[in-house]
Design a protein around this motif. Structure first.
Motif, PDB file in Angstrom:
ATOM      1  N   LEU A  36      22.849  30.016  29.779  1.00  0.00           N
ATOM      2  CA  LEU A  36      23.988  29.559  30.577  1.00  0.00           C
ATOM      3  C   LEU A  36      25.257  30.347  30.231  1.00  0.00           C
ATOM      4  O   LEU A  36      26.044  30.717  31.118  1.00  0.00           O
ATOM      5  N   CYS A  37      25.451  30.615  28.939  1.00  0.00           N
ATOM      6  CA  CYS A  37      26.620  31.399  28.507  1.00  0.00           C
ATOM      7  C   CYS A  37      26.580  32.806  29.088  1.00  0.00           C
ATOM      8  O   CYS A  37      27.592  33.338  29.558  1.00  0.00           O
ATOM      9  N   LEU A  38      25.388  33.413  29.049  1.00  0.00           N
ATOM     10  CA  LEU A  38      25.249  34.768  29.588  1.00  0.00           C
ATOM     11  C   LEU A  38      25.500  34.788  31.091  1.00  0.00           C
ATOM     12  O   LEU A  38      26.147  35.706  31.619  1.00  0.00           O
ATOM     13  N   LEU A  39      24.999  33.768  31.803  1.00  0.00           N
ATOM     14  CA  LEU A  39      25.239  33.681  33.242  1.00  0.00           C
ATOM     15  C   LEU A  39      26.727  33.513  33.543  1.00  0.00           C
ATOM     16  O   LEU A  39      27.270  34.121  34.476  1.00  0.00           O
ATOM     17  N   TRP A  40      27.411  32.693  32.714  1.00  0.00           N
ATOM     18  CA  TRP A  40      28.856  32.479  32.915  1.00  0.00           C
ATOM     19  C   TRP A  40      29.631  33.767  32.678  1.00  0.00           C
ATOM     20  O   TRP A  40      30.533  34.113  33.466  1.00  0.00           O
ATOM     21  N   MET A  41      29.269  34.483  31.622  1.00  0.00           N
ATOM     22  CA  MET A  41      29.946  35.744  31.338  1.00  0.00           C
ATOM     23  C   MET A  41      29.716  36.756  32.463  1.00  0.00           C
ATOM     24  O   MET A  41      30.634  37.476  32.870  1.00  0.00           O
ATOM     25  N   ALA A  42      28.492  36.820  32.975  1.00  0.00           N
ATOM     26  CA  ALA A  42      28.205  37.749  34.067  1.00  0.00           C
ATOM     27  C   ALA A  42      29.011  37.402  35.312  1.00  0.00           C
ATOM     28  O   ALA A  42      29.531  38.283  36.010  1.00  0.00           O
ATOM     29  N   ALA A  43      29.150  36.088  35.555  1.00  0.00           N
ATOM     30  CA  ALA A  43      29.932  35.663  36.718  1.00  0.00           C
ATOM     31  C   ALA A  43      31.394  36.039  36.552  1.00  0.00           C
ATOM     32  O   ALA A  43      32.057  36.491  37.498  1.00  0.00           O
ATOM     33  N   MET A  44      31.938  35.845  35.341  1.00  0.00           N
ATOM     34  CA  MET A  44      33.340  36.187  35.091  1.00  0.00           C
ATOM     35  C   MET A  44      33.575  37.696  35.226  1.00  0.00           C
ATOM     36  O   MET A  44      34.583  38.126  35.796  1.00  0.00           O
ATOM     37  N   LEU A  45      32.640  38.490  34.707  1.00  0.00           N
ATOM     38  CA  LEU A  45      32.773  39.944  34.836  1.00  0.00           C
ATOM     39  C   LEU A  45      32.746  40.370  36.300  1.00  0.00           C
ATOM     40  O   LEU A  45      33.502  41.259  36.724  1.00  0.00           O
ATOM     41  N   ALA A  46      31.880  39.733  37.079  1.00  0.00           N
ATOM     42  CA  ALA A  46      31.825  40.058  38.505  1.00  0.00           C
ATOM     43  C   ALA A  46      33.127  39.706  39.209  1.00  0.00           C
ATOM     44  O   ALA A  46      33.631  40.464  40.044  1.00  0.00           O
ATOM     45  N   ILE A  47      33.694  38.540  38.833  1.00  0.00           N
ATOM     46  CA  ILE A  47      34.966  38.127  39.437  1.00  0.00           C
ATOM     47  C   ILE A  47      36.072  39.098  39.061  1.00  0.00           C
ATOM     48  O   ILE A  47      36.876  39.526  39.899  1.00  0.00           O
ATOM     49  N   PHE A  48      36.131  39.465  37.755  1.00  0.00           N
ATOM     50  CA  PHE A  48      37.155  40.412  37.300  1.00  0.00           C
ATOM     51  C   PHE A  48      37.005  41.755  38.002  1.00  0.00           C
ATOM     52  O   PHE A  48      37.988  42.376  38.409  1.00  0.00           O
ATOM     53  N   TRP A  49      35.768  42.215  38.132  1.00  0.00           N
ATOM     54  CA  TRP A  49      35.537  43.510  38.783  1.00  0.00           C
ATOM     55  C   TRP A  49      35.973  43.469  40.237  1.00  0.00           C
ATOM     56  O   TRP A  49      36.630  44.388  40.733  1.00  0.00           O
ATOM     57  N   MET A  50      35.621  42.367  40.933  1.00  0.00           N
ATOM     58  CA  MET A  50      35.987  42.243  42.341  1.00  0.00           C
ATOM     59  C   MET A  50      37.496  42.155  42.515  1.00  0.00           C
ATOM     60  O   MET A  50      38.080  42.776  43.413  1.00  0.00           O
ATOM     61  N   SER A  51      38.160  41.410  41.604  1.00  0.00           N
ATOM     62  CA  SER A  51      39.619  41.290  41.710  1.00  0.00           C
ATOM     63  C   SER A  51      40.292  42.615  41.381  1.00  0.00           C
ATOM     64  O   SER A  51      41.290  42.995  42.001  1.00  0.00           O
ATOM     65  N   GLY A  52      39.730  43.362  40.396  1.00  0.00           N
ATOM     66  CA  GLY A  52      40.285  44.670  40.060  1.00  0.00           C
ATOM     67  C   GLY A  52      40.118  45.651  41.200  1.00  0.00           C
ATOM     68  O   GLY A  52      41.020  46.433  41.508  1.00  0.00           O
TER      69      GLY A  52
END
Length: 362
Positions: free
Chosen positions: A19-35
């Motif tokens: 679950l932690c790894l999935l959350w981190m992957a989701a956050m990275l995707a959000i950061f990448w998309m916002s960047g």
């Protein structure tokens, strides 16, 4: 029982880790998309741009340049250096006060190459491509020009990030010089071409295959001067390197001086702007010429650079203005960046070299 409990705990820990790894992957995707969206918006708004250094092509909305008011020479029969591998400048911030775009009225294309010229209306390139600057008061002025840029992507980007009142002089041998000049114009730095002049250290200090030598002959030297002047357009003037000896020779410098004057660009000597020996009593061709007061990084150490910057300040306080020259070394640029951030508290204003030229040649 204990074994069963341990198995359950292991399963729970694995599930929590997943679950932690999935959350981190989701956050990275959000950061990448916002960047990516932020970069897209910055490119669209003109706050950021990407320049393809190999050909000067620009991605992003270029800021509008400030409005400016406004006889052929044989073309150099020397091919330009081979082009370098394509490079890109990224995350370069656009200036709200960029240099004017290259004007066709100031280009001489009559002989198969492109050289600066004075327009039919009498506007000179050094007057047109200057950095727009308004003096708020009578505080002392300091101008700085960084020389030898264009060879190193790292140091050239460092120079582009300096205060845009600092001038940038590009080596004529820089293969991607068109792209770098585009970046310099859009970041608001007025530009210069460094001349490949013979220095006191010649031949150990070799000015390259298009060198301008005291004994080079007028025809050869003029061709090499025109070659350097044709490397890109939109610059204010030319810079003579420290310890050069050509401008001190009346015979060698006279035809070069005439050509520079006819082209309407400035000349900045990296040392004092004295008249050539044997030519002091002769009537000279009018030319906008400045001499640097301090060679900032003659000794390449942080203490020496700071001492020379302090000397530059003292000269500005004494004379009302001073000009410094530095080379394209990371140490020099870093020290100048630190110094420029505290200059206002010393009662001194950073100004473009062209503004000092306007004061001296109204």
């Amino acid at each position: 029982m204990k074994i069963l409990l341990a198995r359950h705990l292991a399963i729970i820990m694995k599930a929590a880790l997943a679950l932690c790894l999935l959350w981190m992957a989701a956050m990275l995707a959000i950061f990448w998309m916002s960047g990516a969206e932020e970069t897209k918006q910055a490119l669209a708004s003109g706050k950021r741009f990407i320049i393809h250094i190999a050909d000067g092509r620009v991605e992003g909305l270029a800021p509008a340049a400030p409005e400016q008011t406004a006889e052929a020479t044989p073309a150099p029969d020397i091919p330009p250096p081979a082009a370098a591998e394509p490079e890109m400048v990224t995350d370069v911030q656009a200036s709200a006060n960029p240099i004017a775009e290259v004007s066709d009225d100031l280009l001489d294309k009559s002989a198969g190459t492109v050289l600066p010229k004075i327009s039919e209306a009498g506007i000179k390139p050094w007057q047109y491509y200057i950095k727009t600057f308004r003096r708020q008061n009578e505080m002392p002025l300091i101008a700085i020009i960084i020389t030898g840029l264009g060879h190193s992507k790292h140091t050239t980007e460092m120079a582009l990030a300096l205060d845009d009142r600092i001038g940038l002089a590009f080596s004529p041998y820089a293969a991607a010089i068109t792209g770098w000049s585009s970046a310099s114009r859009m970041t608001g730095h007025e530009m210069y071409v460094e001349l490949p002049l013979q220095t006191a250290g010649y031949p150990d200090d070799d000015p390259g295959p298009y060198s301008i030598l005291v004994t080079g002959g007028n025809d050869r030297n003029l061709k090499h001067l025109q070659w350097a002047m044709s490397r890109f357009q939109g610059y204010v003037g030319l810079v003579a390197p420290p310890r050069e000896v050509v401008t001190r020779s009346a015979d060698a410098f006279a035809p070069l001086r005439e050509e520079i004057a006819r082209r309407g660009v400035m000349l900045v000597r990296a040392r004092d702007a004295v008249a050539p020996e044997g030519d002091k009593k002769k009537k000279q061709v009018p030319i906008v010429e400045l001499g640097a007061d301090v060679w900032i990084d003659e000794e390449l150490s942080d203490m020496s650079i700071q001492a020379r910057l302090a000397t530059l300040e003292q000269m500005a306080q004494r004379d009302g203005m001073a000009i410094g020259i530095a080379r394209a070394y990371p140490l020099s640029i870093t020290q100048i960046k630190q110094w420029q951030e505290t200059l206002g508290s010393h009662g001194i204003v950073l100004a473009p070299a062209s503004f000092i030229a306007k004061l001296k040649f109204p």
